[in-house]
Enzyme design. Structure first.
Site, PDB file in Angstrom:
ATOM      1  N   GLY A 168       0.933  -1.168   0.083  1.00 18.57           N
ATOM      2  CA  GLY A 168       0.072   0.203   0.019  1.00 18.57           C
ATOM      3  C   GLY A 168       0.944   1.160   0.076  1.00 18.57           C
ATOM      4  CD  GLN A 209       3.743   5.755   2.784  1.00 15.05           C
ATOM      5  OE1 GLN A 209       2.711   5.161   2.374  1.00 15.05           O
ATOM      6  NE2 GLN A 209       4.748   4.908   3.148  1.00 15.05           N
ATOM      7  CB  CYS A 247       5.942   2.270   7.507  1.00 14.58           C
ATOM      8  SG  CYS A 247       5.159   3.681   6.804  1.00 14.58           S
ATOM      9  CG  LEU A 248       7.406   1.268   1.522  1.00 17.27           C
ATOM     10  CD1 LEU A 248       6.874   1.328   0.258  1.00 17.27           C
ATOM     11  CD2 LEU A 248       8.556   0.122   1.229  1.00 17.27           C
ATOM     12  CG  HIS A 250       0.235   0.839   7.825  1.00 15.99           C
ATOM     13  ND1 HIS A 250       1.191   0.614   8.744  1.00 15.99           N
ATOM     14  CD2 HIS A 250       0.878   1.982   6.930  1.00 15.99           C
ATOM     15  CE1 HIS A 250       2.260   1.070   8.317  1.00 15.99           C
ATOM     16  NE2 HIS A 250       2.048   1.963   7.162  1.00 15.99           N
ATOM     17  CD  GLU A 251      -0.884   2.106   2.917  1.00 12.81           C
ATOM     18  OE1 GLU A 251      -0.449   3.162   3.066  1.00 12.81           O
ATOM     19  OE2 GLU A 251      -0.046   1.257   3.412  1.00 12.81           O
ATOM     20  CG  HIS A 305       1.150   6.675   5.883  1.00 14.64           C
ATOM     21  ND1 HIS A 305       2.145   7.318   6.348  1.00 14.64           N
ATOM     22  CD2 HIS A 305       1.119   5.517   5.529  1.00 14.64           C
ATOM     23  CE1 HIS A 305       2.783   6.013   6.564  1.00 14.64           C
ATOM     24  NE2 HIS A 305       2.375   5.185   6.068  1.00 14.64           N
TER      25      HIS A 305
HETATM   26 ZN    ZN Z   1       3.269   3.295   6.231  1.00 12.47          ZN
END
Ligand code: ZN
Length: 191
Positions: free
Chosen positions: A49, A54, A103-104, A145-146, A149
């Site tokens: 995702g 991000q 997480c990236l 989670h997404e 953000h």
């Molecule tokens: Zn993340």
């Protein structure tokens, strides 16, 4: 279509509230291009995702996509590409489930996070049509989670801190010492 640089922990864009888009914007070629960049970037980095902040765009857009043959995510099922604009979450079942999240934007770390196990997400698609989806289990945690953000929240904000017990580890140590057992209730994911 371009692979974009990922914003990492400490960049202010990750802490801003992403702004919502109006109908004209949603249907614009700029947003289509941005979503294409998000997809290319998610694929490049192997995430499941990605949220627009991000890639340094503080707009209320998130994408999710994963295959069920990924051995890292047991019993996760698969999710075809979903593009969510201005998404809102309603909790349908507040009973919590735990996942070791990565997480990236927070590379090399994993943290154990508990979230409601069943939710509904109301959102707009790329044609600005209202849609909704009900998600439980793994998918419910991925959505939460997404969408966090978009509110400037990261998984590290949701750790249950206790002296000596904070559930946060580097990926290598997580894999050595903390990977949940096969029969554990706890799963894992990385966006
Ligand atoms: Zn993340």
């Amino acid at each position: 279509m371009a692979i974009r640089k990922i914003a990492r922990l400490g960049h202010p864009v990750l802490r801003q509230i992403a702004r919502e888009l109006n109908v004209a914007e949603i249907r614009s070629p700029e947003i289509k291009r941005l979503v294409e960049d998000m997809i290319a970037t998610m694929h490049e980095y192997g995430g499941i995702g990605l949220a627009a902040p991000q890639i340094h765009e503080s707009m209320s857009i998130a994408i999710i996509e994963f295959e069920d043959d990924n051995p890292r995510y047991k019993d996760s099922g698969s999710q075809e590409l979903s593009i969510l604009i201005n998404p809102k979450i309603t909790v349908l079942d507040p009973d919590e489930q735990g996942f070791w999240e990565g997480c990236l934007s927070v590379p090399e770390l994993r943290g154990l996070v508990y979230r409601p196990r069943k939710i509904q997400v109301d959102y707009f698609d790329l044609e600005a049509k209202p849609r909704k989806v009900v998600a439980e289990g793994f998918l419910a945690t991925v959505f939460q989670h997404e969408l966090d953000h978009l509110a400037g929240t990261l998984f590290i904000d949701r750790l249950r801190n206790a002296p000596g017990l904070t559930p946060l580890a580097f990926t290598e140590e997580y894999q050595r010492y903390l990977t949940p057992a096969e029969d554990s209730e706890i799963g894992e994911l990385t966006d």
